[in-house]
Design an enzyme around this catalytic site. Structure first.
Site: not given
Length: 423
Positions: A144, A349, A402
Site C-alpha cells: 500500500s 510547496d 487490498h
C-alpha cells in the site's frame, strides 16, 4: 545503533534502534530514533542471507508485529533476512502524536509533521542500509503506502535497491489529490453495493443506527460522541478481504432494546479512533501533494457524490479511506492537531516525491501486484503509473483484496518469481 535479540516459535528477532537526522538536508537540526526489527528463520541466524526491507502501509502505520509467521513473512523467511521498519513517527520510532507534539505551536507541529513523508522515510532507510549492510543493495517489499515509498526510493536512491516488490501500492505519479478521491468515491460505492448485496437486511439496521445517532447524544466507551458521519466511516473495512464482513457482525448486535449496545459501541470505537495511528489522518492527503495543496480534497470532492449524503440518499453508504476536517473536532486523538492539520492542508510547496525521468530509466527489477477491485488504490491510475517505470512488471488479479499480501504466501511468491523471470 543498539540491538536486542530474542527467540520465539518460528523466528529469531533482533531489535535495532538507529539515530537519524530529523532533517536529512540539515543534520544540525536534531535527531530522531528509527526502530527496525530484524527477523530471520531459526537456524539461519549466522547465514549470509540477502536483506528484505518491509515498508508498511499507511501513512502512519507501524510495521507488522510478528505474532506469527504470517503468509508473506513465512515465505520471505525462506530466503531472506527481513527488516520490519517502523517508519519515522510511528511505533517504536520517535512517535509523532498529540502527546509528543504538545509542547509545540501549531506551526511547529506542522513543520515537524511535514518531515514524515516518503522522501524522509527513504533517506532513513538508506542510513539503516549503510549501517546494517554496508555498500550492498537490499530488496524492498512495499504494501500500500509502502509501495508509494518504494517508488520514491527508486527516484531518490536506486543504488540502494536490488529489487522492488509492491502490493496494492502504485500511486498516481503526477495527479492531484482531487484526482485520487474523484476515482475513489465510485469504488467505495461499488463496495457498498457488494456489501448490501450480501447482507440486504443490514440496510434497515444501518438506517436505524444513523437515525438514532442523529437524534441522541451517544457516547463511546472513551467518552467522545459517536456522530452519524463518524458511523459512516466504518466502510474503511470494506477494502480488506479479512474485514469485509466485520461491519455485519457489528450491526447484528447494534441494539439492546432501543439503545445502542456497549458491544457495538466498543467495536465501532476500535475502527474509527485514530488514537493508534494519528499520522494516518494528519498526513493522508499530503502523501499525494507535490508542489500543490490538498485543501481537504476528500471533503471537497465528496460534494460531487450525493450518494454519501445519508439524510437524502436511499440508503446509508459508508465511506472509505477519506479524511475529513470534522474528524479533527470529534476525535480526541486529533483535536490537539487540528490547527496543524489546517496548515498542512494549505501547504503548497511540498517537494516532489517522484523523479519521472529516473523512473523511466530505472534498471532495478520491479514486480507489482495490482488488485483489480482495490478500494484503496485505483487500478487505472496504478497501471498508468506502471507504464512510466522502467523494468516494471505488473500482475493484475481479482483473486485478492487490498490485504492480499497477508492473505496468502502466493502473492509474494508470485512477485519474487516475476523478478527472477520465472513467470
Amino acid at each position: 545503533m543498539s540491538a536486542v535479540t530474542y527467540r520465539r516459535a518460528g523466528l529469531v528477532a533482533r531489535d535495532h534502534v538507529f539515530r537519524v537526522p530529523l532533517r536529512h538536508d540539515d543534520p544540525g537540526a536534531g535527531e530522531i530514533e528509527v526502530f527496525g526489527r530484524e527477523v530471520v528463520a531459526p537456524g539461519k541466524e549466522d547465514q549470509a542471507l540477502p536483506w528484505l526491507v518491509y515498508l508498511q502501509g499507511g501513512p502512519g502505520g507501524k510495521a507488522e508485529r510478528p505474532l506469527s509467521t504470517s503468509a508473506w513473512l513465512g515465505r520471505a523467511l525462506q530466503e531472506y533476512r527481513v527488516l520490519l521498519l517502523d517508519q519515522r513517527g510511528t511505533g517504536r520510532s520517535t512517535p509523532a502524536n498529540r502527546q509528543t507534539l504538545a509542547g509545540m505551536s501549531p506551526a511547529e507541529q506542522a513543520e515537524h509533521l511535514s518531515l514524515l513523508r516518503a522522501d524522509a522515510i527513504v533517506r532513513d532507510a538508506e542510513v539503516l542500509r549503510k549501517q546494517l549492510v554496508g555498500d550492498e543493495p537490499w530488496s524492498v517489499l512495499g504494501q500500500s503506502f509502502g509501495g508509494f515509498c518504494a517508488l520514491t526510493y527508486l527516484s531518490l536512491a536506486p543504488e540502494g535497491l536490488r529489487q522492488v516488490m509492491i502490493t496494492g501500492g502504485i500511486p498516481t505519479l503526477t495527479g492531484h489529490a482531487d484526482d485520487v478521491y474523484r476515482a475513489a468515491y465510485p469504488r467505495v460505492l461499488r463496495k457498498n453495493d457488494a456489501y448490501y448485496a450480501r447482507y440486504p437486511h443490514d440496510a434497515a439496521i444501518a438506517r436505524r443506527v444513523f437515525a438514532h445517532l442523529a437524534e441522541h447524544d451517544v457516547r463511546m466507551p472513551t467518552g467522545e460522541r459517536l456522530t452519524p458521519e463518524r458511523f459512516q466511516t466504518l466502510g474503511i473495512q470494506f477494502g480488506q478481504g479479512s474485514r469485509f464482513d466485520a461491519l455485519h457482525f457489528l450491526l447484528e448486535e447494534a441494539f439492546v432494546g432501543a439503545e445502542l449496545s456497549d458491544t457495538f459501541l466498543r467495536g465501532v470505537d476500535a475502527v474509527v479512533s485514530f488514537a493508534e495511528r494519528p499520522l494516518y489522518a494528519v498526513l493522508h492527503e499530503a502523501i499525494y501533494c507535490q508542489r500543490t495543496a490538498s485543501r481537504w480534497s476528500a471533503h471537497r470532492v465528496r460534494a460531487e457524490f450525493p450518494e454519501f449524503d445519508a439524510t437524502s440518499a436511499d440508503r446509508v453508504n459508508f465511506t472509505g479511506e477519506m479524511i475529513y476536517p470534522w474528524m479533527f473536532e470529534q476525535d480526541p486523538a486529533l483535536v490537539p492537531l487540528r490547527e496543524a492539520a489546517e496548515l498542512l492542508t494549505a501547504k503548497d510547496d511540498w517537494p516532489p516525491l517522484y523523479d519521472l525521468d529516473r523512473l523511466r530509466r530505472n534498471e532495478v527489477p520491479v514486480a507489482a501486484a495490482v488488485y483489480h477491485d482495490d478500494m484503496f488504490v485505483d487500478r487505472d491510475q496504478a497501471l498508468a503509473s506502471a507504464e512510466q517505470i522502467g523494468r516494471a512488471r505488473v500482475w493484475v488479479t481479482n483473486e485478492y483484496e487490498h490485504d492480499g499480501l497477508k492473505a496468502s504466501p502466493a502473492v509474494l511468491d508470485r512477485l519474487l518469481a516475476m523478478n527472477r523471470g520465472d513467470v
